[in-house]
Design an enzyme around this catalytic site. Structure first.
Site, PDB file in Angstrom:
ATOM      1  N   ARG A 124      -0.404   2.098  -7.783  1.00  5.94           N
ATOM      2  CA  ARG A 124      -1.423   3.135  -7.560  1.00  5.94           C
ATOM      3  C   ARG A 124      -2.640   2.958  -8.477  1.00  5.94           C
ATOM      4  O   ARG A 124      -3.264   3.912  -8.922  1.00  5.94           O
ATOM      5  CB  ARG A 124      -0.811   4.529  -7.694  1.00  5.94           C
ATOM      6  CG  ARG A 124       0.288   4.782  -6.666  1.00  5.94           C
ATOM      7  CD  ARG A 124       0.966   6.122  -6.804  1.00  5.94           C
ATOM      8  NE  ARG A 124       0.131   7.244  -6.474  1.00  5.94           N
ATOM      9  CZ  ARG A 124      -0.067   7.737  -5.254  1.00  5.94           C
ATOM     10  NH1 ARG A 124       0.511   7.169  -4.212  1.00  5.94           N
ATOM     11  NH2 ARG A 124      -0.835   8.783  -5.060  1.00  5.94           N
ATOM     12  N   SER A 172      -2.003   5.457   1.319  1.00  2.00           N
ATOM     13  CA  SER A 172      -3.095   4.492   1.436  1.00  2.00           C
ATOM     14  C   SER A 172      -3.074   3.817   2.799  1.00  2.00           C
ATOM     15  O   SER A 172      -2.038   3.735   3.456  1.00  2.00           O
ATOM     16  CB  SER A 172      -3.004   3.449   0.327  1.00  2.00           C
ATOM     17  OG  SER A 172      -3.127   4.075  -0.935  1.00  2.00           O
ATOM     18  N   LEU A 193       0.882  -1.159   0.000  1.00  4.66           N
ATOM     19  CA  LEU A 193       0.000   0.000   0.000  1.00  4.66           C
ATOM     20  C   LEU A 193       0.922   1.211   0.000  1.00  4.66           C
ATOM     21  O   LEU A 193       1.874   1.256   0.779  1.00  4.66           O
ATOM     22  CB  LEU A 193      -0.884   0.019   1.251  1.00  4.66           C
ATOM     23  CG  LEU A 193      -1.980  -1.035   1.339  1.00  4.66           C
ATOM     24  CD1 LEU A 193      -2.633  -1.016   2.720  1.00  4.66           C
ATOM     25  CD2 LEU A 193      -3.020  -0.828   0.255  1.00  4.66           C
ATOM     26  N   ASP A 194       0.654   2.181  -0.874  1.00  5.25           N
ATOM     27  CA  ASP A 194       1.533   3.347  -0.922  1.00  5.25           C
ATOM     28  C   ASP A 194       1.407   4.157   0.367  1.00  5.25           C
ATOM     29  O   ASP A 194       0.541   3.903   1.206  1.00  5.25           O
ATOM     30  CB  ASP A 194       1.280   4.180  -2.177  1.00  5.25           C
ATOM     31  CG  ASP A 194      -0.108   4.782  -2.242  1.00  5.25           C
ATOM     32  OD1 ASP A 194      -0.632   5.221  -1.202  1.00  5.25           O
ATOM     33  OD2 ASP A 194      -0.676   4.823  -3.344  1.00  5.25           O
ATOM     34  N   GLU A 195       2.268   5.126   0.519  1.00  4.90           N
ATOM     35  CA  GLU A 195       2.348   5.908   1.749  1.00  4.90           C
ATOM     36  C   GLU A 195       1.021   6.566   2.111  1.00  4.90           C
ATOM     37  O   GLU A 195       0.664   6.670   3.282  1.00  4.90           O
ATOM     38  CB  GLU A 195       3.442   6.970   1.582  1.00  4.90           C
ATOM     39  CG  GLU A 195       3.777   7.742   2.808  1.00  4.90           C
ATOM     40  CD  GLU A 195       4.978   8.659   2.606  1.00  4.90           C
ATOM     41  OE1 GLU A 195       5.330   9.333   3.587  1.00  4.90           O
ATOM     42  OE2 GLU A 195       5.546   8.708   1.498  1.00  4.90           O
TER      43      GLU A 195
END
Length: 191
Positions: free
Chosen positions: A148, A50, A46-48
């Site tokens: 993403r 999210s 999960l990106d920063e």
């Protein structure tokens, strides 16, 4: 060397990166949340920006099982504005997005407007308030996971994502696990 394998369920908070080491200073990492066993890796990322369900393991075979293409990943996305039925239909059919400068056609997916709208705890950085117009939550369920992807898909149909929370991987649900909490489990039940 121990043959014991460890498996964890984490409610990843906003602002953390899904890794344990980085060359970038002042980044919050998963190891800041819990004392994970040596060799623990995140399964998918999960990106920063999210939040939500993140599975971690010390077993590479389990990691491969979870990342298989038929395993559904469900996300709740808070989008800017009241998303139209046409935009939902476009998401369901698949849309064209860019991945590292290359055009990519996403696979068909499940997408619905959530009614009633879910409520989540405030995150560490406020999104905005109602003076800037309405926001709505949608559910997007994928069997792929490009960089993403949900954010890019929603932007492609005209509804930027303001907040993104993964709530399910296969049969594993986030449920009411508090933000930042970690559960050690004997094995993942995803299929």
């Amino acid at each position: 060397m121990s043959s014991t394998q460890y498996h964890y369920i984490l409610h990843k908070p906003f602002g953390y990166i899904s890794q344990f080491k980085t060359d970038v200073k002042k980044k919050k990492m998963l190891g800041d949340l819990y004392s994970f066993a040596e060799g623990t890796m995140a399964i998918g990322r999960l990106d920063e920006d999210s939040e939500g369900l993140l599975l971690l393991t010390t077993d590479g075979k389990v990691s491969e099982l979870v990342r298989r293409k038929h395993i559904e990943k469900e996300y709740y996305a808070q989008v800017d504005g009241l998303i139209s039925a046409e935009a939902i239909h476009q998401l369901q059919q698949g849309v064209e997005i860019g991945i590292k400068g290359i055009k990519y056609q996403t696979r068909p997916c499940k997408a619905i407007l959530l009614d009633p709208q879910p409520t989540f705890a405030e995150r560490s950085r406020r999104i905005r308030d109602e003076r800037h117009g309405p926001t709505y939550w949608i559910s997007v369920t994928l069997t792929e996971g490009k960089l993403r992807q949900v954010r890019k898909m929603c932007a492609a149909v005209g509804y930027p994502v303001l907040r993104l929370i993964r709530i399910r991987i296969g049969k594993m649900h986030l449920n009411d696990l508090p933000v930042g909490a970690v559960l050690e489990v004997p094995l993942f039940d995803i299929e």
